[in-house]
Design a protein around this motif. Structure first.
Motif, PDB file in Angstrom:
ATOM      1  N   GLN A 112      45.223  49.438  55.100  1.00  0.00           N
ATOM      2  CA  GLN A 112      45.669  50.055  53.855  1.00  0.00           C
ATOM      3  C   GLN A 112      46.929  50.887  54.092  1.00  0.00           C
ATOM      4  O   GLN A 112      47.857  50.881  53.277  1.00  0.00           O
ATOM      5  N   SER A 113      46.985  51.594  55.229  1.00  0.00           N
ATOM      6  CA  SER A 113      48.163  52.412  55.537  1.00  0.00           C
ATOM      7  C   SER A 113      49.395  51.542  55.724  1.00  0.00           C
ATOM      8  O   SER A 113      50.507  51.930  55.345  1.00  0.00           O
ATOM      9  N   GLN A 122      47.370  60.825  50.883  1.00  0.00           N
ATOM     10  CA  GLN A 122      46.993  60.913  52.289  1.00  0.00           C
ATOM     11  C   GLN A 122      48.259  60.941  53.146  1.00  0.00           C
ATOM     12  O   GLN A 122      48.917  59.918  53.331  1.00  0.00           O
ATOM     13  N   PRO A 126      49.825  52.486  51.269  1.00  0.00           N
ATOM     14  CA  PRO A 126      49.231  53.788  51.615  1.00  0.00           C
ATOM     15  C   PRO A 126      48.878  54.605  50.373  1.00  0.00           C
ATOM     16  O   PRO A 126      49.526  54.494  49.323  1.00  0.00           O
ATOM     17  N   ASP A 127      47.849  55.406  50.519  1.00  0.00           N
ATOM     18  CA  ASP A 127      47.453  56.333  49.469  1.00  0.00           C
ATOM     19  C   ASP A 127      48.429  57.515  49.456  1.00  0.00           C
ATOM     20  O   ASP A 127      48.619  58.190  50.462  1.00  0.00           O
ATOM     21  N   LEU A 131      42.586  57.732  60.953  1.00  0.00           N
ATOM     22  CA  LEU A 131      42.729  56.680  59.939  1.00  0.00           C
ATOM     23  C   LEU A 131      41.907  55.448  60.273  1.00  0.00           C
ATOM     24  O   LEU A 131      42.118  54.392  59.669  1.00  0.00           O
ATOM     25  N   PHE A 158      41.187  52.593  57.877  1.00  0.00           N
ATOM     26  CA  PHE A 158      42.185  52.577  56.811  1.00  0.00           C
ATOM     27  C   PHE A 158      43.561  52.151  57.336  1.00  0.00           C
ATOM     28  O   PHE A 158      44.569  52.375  56.672  1.00  0.00           O
ATOM     29  N   TRP A 159      43.590  51.566  58.534  1.00  0.00           N
ATOM     30  CA  TRP A 159      44.877  51.188  59.113  1.00  0.00           C
ATOM     31  C   TRP A 159      45.580  50.128  58.272  1.00  0.00           C
ATOM     32  O   TRP A 159      46.778  50.202  58.038  1.00  0.00           O
ATOM     33  N   ARG A 180      48.735  61.271  56.312  1.00  0.00           N
ATOM     34  CA  ARG A 180      48.695  60.488  57.541  1.00  0.00           C
ATOM     35  C   ARG A 180      48.992  59.025  57.264  1.00  0.00           C
ATOM     36  O   ARG A 180      49.657  58.352  58.052  1.00  0.00           O
ATOM     37  N   GLN A 181      48.498  58.512  56.142  1.00  0.00           N
ATOM     38  CA  GLN A 181      48.788  57.122  55.787  1.00  0.00           C
ATOM     39  C   GLN A 181      50.275  56.935  55.476  1.00  0.00           C
ATOM     40  O   GLN A 181      50.876  55.929  55.856  1.00  0.00           O
ATOM     41  N   HIS A 222      52.845  54.520  57.430  1.00  0.00           N
ATOM     42  CA  HIS A 222      53.519  53.461  56.682  1.00  0.00           C
ATOM     43  C   HIS A 222      55.035  53.542  56.827  1.00  0.00           C
ATOM     44  O   HIS A 222      55.712  52.510  56.916  1.00  0.00           O
ATOM     45  N   PHE A 247      46.962  58.428  65.099  1.00  0.00           N
ATOM     46  CA  PHE A 247      46.361  58.086  63.811  1.00  0.00           C
ATOM     47  C   PHE A 247      44.879  57.753  63.952  1.00  0.00           C
ATOM     48  O   PHE A 247      44.351  56.887  63.255  1.00  0.00           O
TER      49      PHE A 247
END
Length: 665
Positions: A40-41, A49, A45-46, A34, A37-38, A51-52, A56, A31
């Motif tokens: 947030q993930s 996205q 998570p978005d 990311l 944005f870790w 990967r997020q 998650h 990751f």
């Protein structure tokens, strides 16, 4: 090397730093895009996205499940050790995890609707059955630590044999269950995390309520009773909490080996004295141990064909840990001794009984060759083969009967050598881990990228048996080869085989089915050529063994007496161990590591009155042939056209015999 820190904090900090390092490496490799944005993930998570979302729903819950599962198993192990006053007790060593898995397998096959009520309750029932069986086997010896652990490990191996038999019949239905049962922590949601968190919280709360009365179990039984404690109720309450916690973990993430043993042992060795300290530090260490193992498995995944199951890896690490802990923990208990009430008087003319036994073995071989099911016009029926079926007998049945007889002969002789040499009535190639050493060598040959040359399997098998013997000698020489420690060392080696078998099954290797059949002891692949070789080897090794009867007569008297009578004890033991290794390798390569014939046959020979070394060798050899030929015939015909391996049938019979022997200790 021993742990000498004043508290487990130093060890926990080292594990924490290792876990942080491995987690950072995993985040960087999987990751890295990311970065920033870790958080947030993890939290929100978005949805756009991918990967997020993956982080998650896969990485974070997997890490949390590892922490919760490790803490839960450590709590269960600590409670079991406290209740039984046994530093080697754990869900794995007491057979609770294997019992829980067997219950889930049975429910999956024949009562899938029960799974809707909650997998943890089915696993709980299996764990309770396993624990009750262990208590029944060891209650007569007042729950002596070594007898309890031996009983638990035998129950675990026996349940594993039943699982193997079910897998052979229902491989397509159970393959996914066994991959999960190997302890695969892969997650795709937060369900298992919430499941374990809730139940762990409840069990921790109940354990805190029982903390003070459980602490009194550190006293002697009379002292605890004088304080008004009902030991029976307290033991059942503590064991109930431990079994329930184990069942929850097994139902959620499968079998995780040795975390419940390692964490409390490390906490105790590193300075945790009171029960509250052991509970707290055990849970912390267990959580970190499983998390570190799982993160390391994820780091190894790019170098393996498939993701290694975390549970099997913990078992592979736990077996050496058990060997390391044995000399450091006080596990006093009564030694197994031969039961005096079981032996028959010495025979004045044992030759007559030997001839009768030989005749019975010949009859069994004839029945196995002539009687069985046959297919005729798409119908199957039992029949007796005649002259017209000579090709069927020679090409198909004769190689299997000859292979089974030769393997039974060699295992029985190896077991007799071990029992007379060590003075241990529970010794055998299967129980002491020598057969498992052969299997480990063969599996390693399959897993490692080595060239397969003629006789390579034999060389690797002999190497594995030699290493197993060296481990037995190194781990037990200081204790004078005490029977309990010797057996426990062998069972630890066998548990390493279980871990490797789980890794192979989880890898979905196309050779796994053939390997599983061999591990069960199948004679299906025997041919006239291979059976001819194995019979010749068996006769040769028997001829080498018979002249050593003087050693086998004097060694059971003890080393000082044997030396006084002119026996070079070290040289004689070395030669006998070499013979045991050769016999075990030859038998295991054709019949697999599970049979218990090496345990049963010497005892059965003694029960029939064969006490002299020569007579016991011959009697045990004939009985080994009789048992294996009968097991092969039953395996071929009980569920025709389906077949069970002869070694597996013999293991199921021998496991019952082993448990009966423990019950009479």
């Amino acid at each position: 090397m021993t742990l000498r820190t004043r508290s487990p904090a130093g060890f926990a900090i080292a594990l924490l730093l290792l876990a942080i390092g491995l987690a950072a490496a995993t985040l960087h490799t999987r990751f890295g895009d990311l970065s920033g944005f870790w958080w947030q993930s993890i939290v929100a998570p978005d949805d756009d996205q991918i990967r997020q979302i993956v982080m998650h729903y896969t990485f974070v819950p997997r890490l949390l499940v590892a922490l919760l599962g490790g803490a839960a198993l450590a709590l269960a192990g600590c409670l079991m050790q406290q209740v039984l006053r046994n530093p080697l007790a754990s869900p794995a060593t007491l057979g609770v995890t294997s019992g829980a898995q067997l219950a889930l397998v049975v429910a999956t096959l024949w009562a899938p609707s029960w799974m809707l009520a909650g997998r943890e309750w089915i696993a709980l029932a299996g764990g309770i059955v396993a624990m009750l069986l262990v208590l029944a086997l060891s209650w007569k010896r007042r729950l002596a630590p070594m007898v309890v652990v031996l009983s638990g490990m035998v129950v675990s191996l026996y349940f594993s044999a039943i699982n193997s038999a079910l897998l052979l019949f229902h491989q397509e239905s159970l393959s996914g269950l066994f991959i999960w049962g190997s302890g695969a922590l892969a997650q795709d949601n937060w369900h298992d995390s919430r499941f374990l968190l809730l139940r762990l919280g409840i069990v921790v709360a109940l354990a805190l309520l029982l903390l003070r009365p459980l602490s009194l179990l550190d006293l002697e039984e009379d002292g605890a009773r004088s304080l008004g404690i009902s030991l029976r109720k307290l033991r059942f309450a503590g064991l109930g909490l431990g079994i329930f916690m184990t069942a929850c973990v097994v139902s959620a993430i499968g079998l995780i080996g040795f975390i419940g043993l390692a964490s409390p042992a490390i906490a105790r060795l590193s300075g945790a004295r009171t029960l509250s300290q052991r509970l707290g530090w055990s849970m912390i260490l267990g959580a970190l141990l499983l998390a570190v193992t799982d993160l390391a498995v994820q780091q190894l995944s790019p170098f393996t064909a498939s993701l290694l199951p975390t549970g099997a890896m913990t078992a592979a690490l736990g077996a050496p840990l058990l060997l390391w802990l044995l000399p450091r923990l006080r596990v006093g208990g009564s030694r197994p001794t031969p039961s005096t009430g079981l032996t028959m008087p010495r025979l004045a003319r044992p030759h007559l009984r030997l001839w009768a036994l030989a005749g019975l073995t010949i009859v069994a071989c004839a029945l196995a060759l002539l009687v069985g099911f046959m297919l005729d016009s798409h119908t199957m029926h039992p029949s007796v083969a005649g002259i017209g079926d000579l090709s069927l007998i020679v090409d198909w049945r004769l190689p299997r009967v000859a292979t089974a007889a030769a393997a039974g002969l060699m295992l029985a002789i190896a077991g007799t050598l071990l029992q007379r040499m060590t003075g241990n009535p529970m010794a055998s190639p299967e129980v002491l881990g020598i057969s498992a050493g052969v299997a480990i060598g063969v599996i390693a040959l399959m897993l490692l990228p080595l060239g397969i040359a003629p006789l390579s399997g034999s060389v690797m098998g002999f190497s594995g048996a030699t290493v197993a013997l060296l481990v037995l000698i190194v781990c037990n020489r200081r204790s004078g080869f005490a029977p309990e420690r010797l057996l426990l060392t062998g069972i630890a080696i066998s548990s390493l085989l279980d871990a490797m078998r789980a890794i192979v099954l989880a890898s979905e290797d196309p050779r796994a089915q053939q390997l599983l059949s061999w591990l069960g002891g199948s004679t299906y692949y025997a041919s006239l050529t291979s059976s001819g070789w194995i019979v010749a080897i068996a006769i040769l090794l028997l001829a080498l063994t018979l002249p050593l009867q003087r050693w086998l007569t004097l060694l059971p008297l003890g080393a000082p007496t044997a030396k006084a009578l002119g026996v070079d004890v070290d040289r004689s033991r070395l030669m006998l161990l070499a013979l045991v290794a050769l016999l075990t390798v030859a038998a295991t390569l054709v019949i697999g590591p599970l049979s218990f014939v090496g345990l049963m046959a010497p005892h059965m020979a003694r029960l029939m009155g064969f006490h002299g070394a020569r007579h016991q060798l011959l009697g045990a050899g004939l009985l080994g042939m009789l048992v294996m030929v009968t097991a092969d015939w039953l395996g071929r015909n009980l569920f025709f056209p389906y077949q069970l391996p002869a070694g597996l049938i013999a293991a199921l019979i021998g496991g019952v015999y082993f448990m009966w022997g423990l019950r009479r200790l």
